[in-house]
Design a protein around this motif. Structure first.
Motif, short mmCIF file in Angstrom:
data_model
loop_
_atom_site.label_atom_id
_atom_site.label_comp_id
_atom_site.label_asym_id
_atom_site.label_seq_id
_atom_site.Cartn_x
_atom_site.Cartn_y
_atom_site.Cartn_z
N VAL A 41 0.84 -1.20 0.00
CA VAL A 41 0.00 0.00 0.00
C VAL A 41 0.88 1.25 0.00
CG1 VAL A 41 -1.67 1.31 1.38
CG2 VAL A 41 -1.92 -1.16 1.13
N ALA A 42 2.09 1.11 0.55
CA ALA A 42 3.00 2.25 0.64
C ALA A 42 3.56 2.67 -0.71
CB ALA A 42 4.15 1.94 1.60
N TYR A 43 3.54 1.74 -1.72
CA TYR A 43 4.10 2.10 -3.02
C TYR A 43 3.18 1.78 -4.20
CZ TYR A 43 5.50 -2.85 -2.89
OH TYR A 43 5.50 -4.21 -2.78
N GLY A 44 2.15 0.93 -4.00
CA GLY A 44 1.25 0.56 -5.10
C GLY A 44 0.53 1.74 -5.72
N VAL A 68 -10.24 0.71 -9.00
CA VAL A 68 -11.40 -0.20 -9.00
C VAL A 68 -11.02 -1.51 -9.70
CG1 VAL A 68 -13.75 -0.56 -9.88
CG2 VAL A 68 -13.11 1.64 -8.87
N GLY A 69 -10.29 -1.39 -10.82
CA GLY A 69 -9.82 -2.58 -11.53
C GLY A 69 -8.91 -3.44 -10.67
N VAL A 70 -8.01 -2.79 -9.92
CA VAL A 70 -7.12 -3.52 -9.02
C VAL A 70 -7.92 -4.23 -7.93
CG1 VAL A 70 -5.24 -3.29 -7.33
CG2 VAL A 70 -5.15 -1.99 -9.47
N LEU A 71 -8.96 -3.56 -7.42
CA LEU A 71 -9.79 -4.18 -6.39
C LEU A 71 -10.57 -5.38 -6.94
CD1 LEU A 71 -11.19 -1.03 -4.52
CD2 LEU A 71 -9.35 -2.56 -3.81
N SER A 226 1.06 -4.17 -8.60
CA SER A 226 2.20 -4.59 -7.76
C SER A 226 1.82 -4.57 -6.29
CB SER A 226 3.40 -3.69 -8.02
OG SER A 226 3.11 -2.34 -7.66
N ALA A 227 0.71 -3.87 -5.97
CA ALA A 227 0.24 -3.84 -4.58
C ALA A 227 -0.32 -5.19 -4.14
CB ALA A 227 -0.84 -2.76 -4.42
N LEU A 259 -8.56 -5.75 4.58
CA LEU A 259 -7.63 -4.69 5.01
C LEU A 259 -6.91 -4.08 3.82
CD1 LEU A 259 -5.99 -6.24 8.22
CD2 LEU A 259 -7.62 -4.35 8.11
N LEU A 260 -6.41 -4.93 2.92
CA LEU A 260 -5.68 -4.43 1.76
C LEU A 260 -6.58 -3.57 0.87
CD1 LEU A 260 -3.10 -4.38 0.09
CD2 LEU A 260 -3.76 -6.57 -0.91
N ALA A 261 -7.82 -4.01 0.66
CA ALA A 261 -8.76 -3.25 -0.17
C ALA A 261 -9.05 -1.87 0.44
CB ALA A 261 -10.06 -4.04 -0.35
N LEU A 262 -9.30 -1.82 1.76
CA LEU A 262 -9.63 -0.56 2.42
C LEU A 262 -8.44 0.40 2.41
CD1 LEU A 262 -11.66 -1.87 5.51
CD2 LEU A 262 -12.55 -0.67 3.51
#
Length: 608
Positions: A41-44, A68-71, A226-227, A259-262
């Motif tokens: 999340v720090a670099y994605g 949205v596509g990544v999610l 990459s996230a 968690l990653l999505a939020l």
């Protein structure tokens, strides 16, 4: 001294019956197995903005649909790996799925890619965290390689102490990072809702942008994906969970996905609304934190936990790599030493191999491993594509109850993962081309190791139909260097073997020495035959080897076995060895691989 240091660093050995105590709860597993994914999340989000910035700040609104596509891809991956967990509860993830459904080579591609990826995870994560520290303290910049290596050593020791112990320590920084980002996102959204943030900072969604193309959007999507690195780690580490392992792993995977999505969507939204522009010297998260809080304690808390999570993301590699290596080793594609548990019941050989490999990478790239990120990302998306394709094949072949929705989920994930993989090759070929070399090389190496193990097994297997010629006698050869208690000890042992013949062999460099020794020998051991060999080139091994060849030839005709008994004295202290010629070790090393000869070392321990 060495054993005392080992006990201090690693702890007391654990009994095999204590293995159950080393299993992870969902809370601890979420921390150590999600650190890689959460740290991205720090670099994605920043990777998306870097691509869009080529068209100017007006194009930043595209980060919202790209996110949205990544999610959507994240959802497909989470649902897919959840199905993999229940279908393959023994662990192994992409390797096992690909091997069972697509064939051995696709499985090896997935497994090999992930092994390399976990090494890159450690090198890249630790280097990124070190960069964050040296940015805050510029005086340390020249020591960043040393600092990175020290972090790897620290994580190695922690993991060698056991899974639960490392999880207990590393869980706190991970959850602090999650808390810090939730506070950042919450306060940022509150400022937006209360009108504290100007609408003029960002371009409205839907604003036309000159030069935009589908190719560039796909490139930004691939960069943002990459996230998602590290999502597969939980499916590889199912054996580390407490019982019922599959259910606990599935719940942990779902929580990681939420968690990653939020966090990912929150950072992307704030970056867009604040009008953040990516900068070389300042990260996107840092800019958002500064605009939200200013340069106060909360800002430094967020920066500190971000640096920590980047370093601790390496621990995902330390957890997942040994377990993946176990699956490959059980199938005989890598050395069996990876299946051995250490003193603390962890797979210590895998941990040490990962640590050494990552340190080599850090030194080779002088701590500047950031351009390995595309290679690191494509190394994950190849297994993503293969594993989900494998699940598609599984559902079509088996057609269990409710298979159609599962098929759609896996097919969607496989398609998107393939697109991302192709985009990496199309847009970042100069950085990811090594994949095209190391994957074929690894597959060849895997097969050669497997062929070796198969050949060894075939030769060692006992066959009832195979008849072995009996050995009717025995010849013992004892190389001697003088008349000493060491030689006497070895001769007494040789005599106890009830051999047909004992031959003492003395190699002299001077003919006069041989005559003198022969006279002494007749008086000391008249019942043991002595053969003296002259070496004009001052070599002991060469004349001794020729003599053994002659004896072996005669012994084979007479159906005699040949044993070489090597006298050796052992000093009381280890450093004393450098004060003596190690002739016995040289003879043993040279002759060890000779066929049809048994080599025995008879030690004589010195007391002073």
């Amino acid at each position: 001294m060495i054993f005392a240091l080992k006990r201090f660093l690693i702890g007391r050995p654990l009994k095999s019956t204590e293995l159950g105590e080393q299993k992870l709860s969902k809370t601890k597993a979420l921390a150590i197995l999600s650190s890689d994914a959460l740290s991205s999340v720090a670099y994605g989000p920043e990777q998306i903005l870097i691509v869009l910035f080529t068209l100017g700040a007006a194009a930043f609104w595209y980060s919202i649909p790209i996110a949205v596509g990544v999610l959507i891809l994240l959802t497909a991956l989470i649902l897919s790996y959840r199905q993999i967990i229940f279908a393959y509860p023994q662990g192994g993830g992409a390797y096992v799925v690909s091997k069972n459904n697509l064939g051995v080579n696709p499985g090896l591609i997935a497994g090999g890619s992930l092994l390399v990826d976990y090494i890159l995870t450690v090198a890249v994560s630790v280097s990124a965290g070190t960069d964050a520290i040296t940015s805050a303290f510029p005086a340390l910049h020249s020591y960043k390689v040393v600092i990175a290596i020290l972090f790897v050593i620290f994580l190695t020791i922690l993991n060698l102490r056991g899974v639960t112990e490392s999880a207990s320590i590393l869980a706190y920084p991970v959850y602090l990072f999650v808390l810090a980002l939730f506070i950042l996102i919450g306060v940022g959204v509150f400022h937006i809702l209360t009108g504290s943030v100007s609408n003029e900072l960002h371009t409205p969604i839907g604003t036309p942008v000159a030069g935009i193309s589908l190719f560039l959007l796909l490139k930004a999507f691939a960069s943002g994906s990459s996230a998602l690195t590290g999502v597969e780690a939980i499916s590889n580490a199912i054996p580390n969970f407490k019982s019922p392992a599959p259910k606990n792993a599935a719940k942990t995977l779902l929580m990681m996905g939420v968690l990653l999505a939020l966090l990912f969507s929150g950072i992307v939204f704030l970056a867009y609304y604040y009008g953040i522009t990516p900068k070389t010297e300042v990260t996107v998260v840092s800019q958002i934190a500064e605009k939200t809080f200013g340069r106060n304690m909360m800002y430094f808390f967020i920066q500190g936990t971000t640096a920590l999570i980047l370093i601790l993301a390496a621990n995902t590699g330390f957890t997942a790599f040994p377990l993946l290596a176990v699956n490959l080793a059980k199938d005989k594609f890598i050395p069996r030493m990876f299946t051995i548990r250490g003193d603390r019941l962890g797979y210590s050989n895998g941990i040490l191999f990962l640590a050494i490999s990552s340190i080599v990478l850090i030194i080779a790239f002088n701590g500047q491993t950031e351009h390995l990120i595309p290679l690191y990302a494509v190394g994950v998306f190849i297994p993503f594509t293969l594993s989900q394709t494998g699940m598609v094949v599984k559902w079509i072949r088996e057609k269990p109850n409710g298979w159609l929705p599962k098929l759609i989920i896996n097919a969607t994930g496989a398609t998107i993962s393939l697109i991302v993989t192709l985009m990496f090759f199309l847009t970042k070929f100069s950085q990811v081309w090594p994949v095209l070399i190391f994957i074929p090389v690894m597959i060849v190496l895997f097969h050669r190791i497997k062929n070796h193990y198969d050949a060894v097994g075939e030769q060692l297997r006992i066959s009832k139909d195979e008849k072995v010629e009996p050995i009717e006698g025995h010849v013992i050869i004892v190389p001697v260097a003088g008349i000493t208690r060491v030689v006497e000890n070895s001769l007494n042992y040789a005599k106890s073997l009830s051999a047909n013949q004992i031959i003492a062999v003395y190699v002299s460099f001077e003919r006069e020495d041989a005559k003198i020794f022969e006279e002494k020998w007749k008086k000391w051991q008249p019942d043991v035959r002595l053969v003296t060999l002259h070496s004009q080139y001052r070599s002991i091994i060469q004349p001794l080897t020729k003599f053994i060849d002659i004896i072996q030839h005669k012994a084979s005709e007479a159906k005699f076995g040949v044993t070489l008994v090597i006298p050796q004295f052992l000093p009381k202290k280890g450093w004393h060895n450098i004060l003596h010629n190690q002739t016995s070790l040289l003879i043993r090393a040279y002759l060890l691989f000779r066929r049809d000869i048994i080599i025995t070392t008879v030690p004589f321990h010195l007391k002073k």
